[in-house]
Design a protein around this motif. Sequence first.
Motif, short mmCIF file in Angstrom:
data_model
loop_
_atom_site.label_atom_id
_atom_site.label_comp_id
_atom_site.label_asym_id
_atom_site.label_seq_id
_atom_site.Cartn_x
_atom_site.Cartn_y
_atom_site.Cartn_z
N LYS A 41 105.75 -6.61 2.42
CA LYS A 41 104.69 -7.39 2.60
C LYS A 41 103.47 -6.56 3.55
O LYS A 41 103.84 -6.05 4.62
N GLY A 100 95.68 -13.87 2.08
CA GLY A 100 96.53 -13.37 2.73
C GLY A 100 97.56 -14.66 3.20
O GLY A 100 97.42 -15.55 2.75
N PRO A 101 98.31 -14.53 4.14
CA PRO A 101 98.27 -13.39 5.04
C PRO A 101 98.71 -11.85 4.69
O PRO A 101 98.38 -10.90 5.29
N TRP A 102 99.78 -12.04 3.71
CA TRP A 102 100.13 -10.73 3.46
C TRP A 102 99.97 -10.67 1.74
O TRP A 102 99.76 -11.51 1.02
N LEU A 103 99.73 -9.22 1.44
CA LEU A 103 100.01 -9.16 -0.10
C LEU A 103 101.68 -8.56 -0.23
O LEU A 103 102.12 -7.86 0.24
N LEU A 139 99.69 -5.97 4.92
CA LEU A 139 98.78 -6.59 5.66
C LEU A 139 97.64 -5.63 6.21
O LEU A 139 97.85 -4.63 6.06
N ARG A 140 96.47 -6.37 6.42
CA ARG A 140 95.46 -5.48 7.25
C ARG A 140 95.02 -6.50 8.64
O ARG A 140 95.03 -7.64 8.58
N TYR A 141 94.94 -5.68 9.72
CA TYR A 141 94.84 -6.39 10.80
C TYR A 141 93.53 -5.71 12.03
O TYR A 141 93.43 -4.63 11.50
N CYS A 177 99.61 -13.03 -3.52
CA CYS A 177 98.95 -13.54 -2.04
C CYS A 177 98.43 -15.00 -2.32
O CYS A 177 98.39 -15.51 -3.43
N CYS A 184 94.11 -9.67 3.04
CA CYS A 184 95.23 -8.60 2.68
C CYS A 184 94.87 -7.53 1.96
O CYS A 184 95.62 -6.61 1.55
N LEU A 189 94.25 -11.12 11.69
CA LEU A 189 94.89 -10.57 10.28
C LEU A 189 93.43 -10.69 9.25
O LEU A 189 92.87 -11.75 9.28
#
Length: 281
Positions: free
Chosen positions: A2, A182-185, A4-6, A151, A66, A63
Amino acid sequence: MKLLRYGPAGQEKPGLLDAGGALRDLSGVVDDIAGAVLLPEGLARLQALDPATLPVVAGNPRLGPCVGRVGKMICVGLNYSDHAIESGMAIPTEPVLFMKATSAICGPDDDVEIPRGGAKTDWEVELGVVIGKPAKYVSRERALEHVAGYCIVNDVSERAFQLERGGQWDKGKGCDTFGPLGPWLVSADEVTDPQALDLWLEVDGHRYQNGSTRTMIFDVATLVAYISQFMSLQPGDVISTGTPPGVGFGQKPPVYLRPGQTMRLGIQGLGVQTQRTVAAD
């Protein structure tokens, strides 16, 4: 896996979610979840990492979307027969395609703006497909080899702009904040069957959408192959695959978003998004 970018908007760092739910910093390994990182060899490099060796990110940072540096976002309209029926439109014999402006892309929990002059802003939970290996004139049989992962997308739509202002749908689809990602790829290896995912959406706690990707008219492999006949697909491009029934436009009478509401939406195995609606400045 998983990914992500934050961090603050425009300054997001790459990260991943470990098996225990902790956010780990990837910025010492890659510069972003974008471009060549999404190629098969880029993903293999990340999968070979031991997450325990990566720094833990403290707190609960924002977040971001993603995927970074999305080149294009291609959306599929009316891809669930029951949604086409509720919209009063014919069931398509080929995928209906339109583009969503990349400036619409935002984080999964960012505020969604009701645009100036908007009176019919609507929700649409959708499965997003993120391209990894470039695709041009690919066959349906090989299409999923070009998918980096999946996603959640909320294909927010201003129906008055889309349907009552003449021309193409794009003007009702590309407003700022109309593309939460998102929240995740979630990497493709974790999604055993993209046609067996439950998806849902609530507004202020009321469940409006409750569907499954099983009922898509055109499945993910068909869409990737079809779109690649008309344009090349590059790493980080996003395909939003259509929404099940239950949109505001299809309610009797129709129900639309107004400032101060909360949307919550999710897809099995891909996480949850939560957005507050606000009036555009």
